[in-house]
Design a protein around this motif. Structure first.
Motif, short mmCIF file in Angstrom:
data_model
loop_
_atom_site.label_atom_id
_atom_site.label_comp_id
_atom_site.label_asym_id
_atom_site.label_seq_id
_atom_site.Cartn_x
_atom_site.Cartn_y
_atom_site.Cartn_z
N UNK A 19 0.83 -1.21 0.00
CA UNK A 19 0.00 0.00 0.00
C UNK A 19 0.86 1.25 0.00
N UNK A 20 1.90 1.25 0.81
CA UNK A 20 2.82 2.39 0.83
C UNK A 20 3.42 2.62 -0.57
N UNK A 21 3.83 1.53 -1.22
CA UNK A 21 4.41 1.65 -2.57
C UNK A 21 3.38 2.18 -3.55
N UNK A 22 2.14 1.70 -3.43
CA UNK A 22 1.08 2.15 -4.33
C UNK A 22 0.81 3.65 -4.16
N UNK A 23 1.08 4.18 -2.97
CA UNK A 23 0.88 5.61 -2.72
C UNK A 23 2.14 6.43 -2.98
N UNK A 24 3.09 5.83 -3.68
CA UNK A 24 4.24 6.60 -4.14
C UNK A 24 5.48 6.51 -3.28
N UNK A 25 5.45 5.74 -2.21
CA UNK A 25 6.65 5.59 -1.39
C UNK A 25 7.69 4.76 -2.15
N UNK A 26 8.95 5.01 -1.85
CA UNK A 26 10.01 4.17 -2.40
C UNK A 26 9.95 2.80 -1.74
N UNK A 27 10.53 1.79 -2.42
CA UNK A 27 10.60 0.45 -1.83
C UNK A 27 11.37 0.50 -0.51
N UNK A 28 12.43 1.26 -0.46
CA UNK A 28 13.25 1.38 0.74
C UNK A 28 12.41 1.89 1.92
N UNK A 29 11.71 2.99 1.71
CA UNK A 29 10.91 3.57 2.79
C UNK A 29 9.75 2.67 3.19
N UNK A 30 9.08 2.07 2.21
CA UNK A 30 7.91 1.23 2.49
C UNK A 30 8.29 -0.02 3.27
N UNK A 31 9.33 -0.72 2.80
CA UNK A 31 9.72 -1.97 3.47
C UNK A 31 10.20 -1.69 4.90
N UNK A 32 11.08 -0.72 5.07
CA UNK A 32 11.67 -0.49 6.39
C UNK A 32 10.66 0.08 7.38
N UNK A 33 9.77 0.96 6.92
CA UNK A 33 8.74 1.47 7.82
C UNK A 33 7.84 0.34 8.30
N UNK A 34 7.45 -0.52 7.39
CA UNK A 34 6.60 -1.65 7.77
C UNK A 34 7.32 -2.56 8.75
N UNK A 35 8.57 -2.84 8.51
CA UNK A 35 9.33 -3.71 9.41
C UNK A 35 9.47 -3.09 10.80
N UNK A 36 9.63 -1.78 10.85
CA UNK A 36 9.74 -1.11 12.15
C UNK A 36 8.43 -1.18 12.91
N UNK A 37 7.31 -1.01 12.22
CA UNK A 37 5.99 -1.14 12.86
C UNK A 37 5.81 -2.55 13.40
N UNK A 38 6.20 -3.53 12.61
CA UNK A 38 6.08 -4.92 13.05
C UNK A 38 6.96 -5.21 14.26
#
Length: 464
Positions: free
Chosen positions: A319-338
């Protein structure tokens, strides 16, 4: 000698040949949205077959954890004995992660996955012959060797069948099968064991794995050769094709920081999952008095929560990627939340209520699965498709080595401290995930894919 990952003649071994994006694919991308069901659905059938493999894999894997109190009474196992049985599973898993990853890259995903599942199915059935700790060590060794092939194979298949924008979600769906397997096991055993005995449970799970092999061989083909895949879906799958590289010597993967970012992440978080899988049933038995007939609902609840976490982690980064986030930002933000979801587990060992402990453990397992879905997806973000199996195998070996340490540590701590040792063990998970995401960021701050000049032999060939 370095092993070579040969990308030539890929189609002959069941590997995909990259296809050019057809005219109009950009329009399809705009109209179809993130998951593009409008352009075809067969790739999700492949994902479902992977989901079934994960479910069966974890039924085979978890039976011994749920039956631990009964097996310990029957055979007189100590905590150290049980830790040693788990230890030999982990040793084989570490060996299998490298050998199965190499095998998949060498003979192709279709045949390689069939071999791995056949090995683990036969080993699971072989548990019925074990009558001592030594017999169970041998059976678990065979099980670990075969089961190690599942994740390298599945990650390769998802990289072959899904464009990047869908891979994390597909990975989350596949990975949720591990939780379903963990749910089915405590529900099945109280029905099967009292009537047919503990040996029958092992035979049943092994036969399921062998039946799955037949389904896999009948239904899997590379997407560009599959008779059930429409041309529009083939175009969609190939809409962001990776270049085809001539050769990648296996040992040349080791100097890359991206390889170590993935492998160290696995080394740190995989042992925590093994801790949940093999010791939580014992924790609920010793701390809350739950027997085989009563442990089902609490374990089901834990893994239902975990299942939501697996899908949520894949969905969130996509979802983050679909809203224009970079793969780097999307993956790492999600991992931090988890990683944040894991932290409250430190209170589980002192919880007076069984259900309070269950919810805290469930949140931690959900956090692990969401984190893991994104960590697996990093391999296809960072590496050419033909290298994915070896990278996943190398990282999985790191995770299994971490599992070897946790098996010995858990057995020794619980042998020395009794049930109070669970307090020490449950301090480990929160630190592991924070350390993992920190190291991943240091080693790969922008999640840069491997560049053409990083490859050992020449520039990439254009996708054909």
């Amino acid at each position: 000698m370095a092993q070579d990952i040969d990308v030539r003649d890929a189609g002959a071994r069941g590997e995909p040949r990259a296809q050019p994006a057809r005219t109009g694919i950009a329009e399809l991308q705009q109209k179809a949205g993130a998951f593009a069901f409008a352009v075809g659905k067969y790739r999700w059938s492949i994902c479902f077959i992977l989901f079934l493999a994960a479910t069966i894999n974890y039924v085979d894997r978890q039976i011994i954890g749920v039956l631990k109190p009964d097996l310990s009474k029957l055979y007189g196992w100590t905590e150290k004995d049980y830790g040693n049985i788990v230890f030999w599973f982990q040793v084989a898993y570490a060996i299998g992660m490298v050998s199965m990853g190499w095998l998949l890259d060498k003979i192709g995903t279709k045949r390689g996955f069939a071999v791995a599942a056949s090995v683990w199915g036969l080993a699971a059935t072989g548990h019925v012959l074990a009558t001592s700790a030594l017999g169970f060590k041998l059976a678990r060794f065979g099980l670990g060797l075969g089961e190690a092939g599942m994740f390298p194979a599945a990650v390769k298949v998802i990289a072959q069948w899904f464009p990047k924008r869908e891979r994390a979600f597909a990975m989350g769906l596949f990975n949720s099968g591990t939780n379903v397997g963990a749910i089915v096991t405590p529900l099945m055993l109280p029905i099967v064991v009292p009537v047919f005995g503990m040996g029958t449970a092992f035979v049943f799970s092994g036969v399921l794995a062998l039946l799955w092999v037949g389904l896999w061989l009948a239904k899997f083909h590379p997407p560009d050769e599959h008779p059930s895949v429409t041309q529009r879906e083939k175009d969609w799958i190939a809409s962001d094709p990776a270049p085809v590289y001539p050769k990648i010597p296996w040992l040349r993967l080791l100097p890359w920081r991206q390889t170590w970012a993935y492998a160290i992440g696995k080394f740190l978080i995989d042992p925590i999952w093994w801790l949940y899988l093999f010791w939580v049933p014992g924790f609920l038995n010793q701390k809350h008095g739950l027997t085989l007939t009563k442990i089902g609902l609490p374990l089901v609840t834990i893994y239902l929560i975990s299942d939501v976490g697996s899908i949520f982690g894949g969905w969130l980064s996509s979802t983050f990627i679909r809203h224009g986030w970079s793969i780097n930002r999307a993956r790492k933000t999600t991992m931090l939340i988890c990683a944040g979801l894991v932290a409250p587990i430190v209170f589980a060992s002192e919880a007076k209520s069984t259900w309070t402990a269950v919810v805290l453990i469930g949140l931690a397992t959900a956090g692990h699965q969401g984190f893991s879905a994104n960590l697996f997806t990093l391999t296809s973000d960072l590496f050419p498709t033909k290298a994915v199996g070896s990278v996943v195998g190398f990282g999985g070996m790191g995770g299994a080595i971490g599992g070897i340490f946790i098996a010995q540590a858990a057995g020794s701590i619980l042998q020395a401290m009794g049930p109070s040792g669970y307090y020490v063990l449950l301090l480990l998970p929160p630190a592991a995930y924070v350390l993992a995401i920190s190291i991943i960021h240091v080693l790969s701050p922008r999640l840069e894919p491997i560049r053409p000049q990083d490859l050992p032999e020449g520039p990439p060939q254009p996708a054909r």
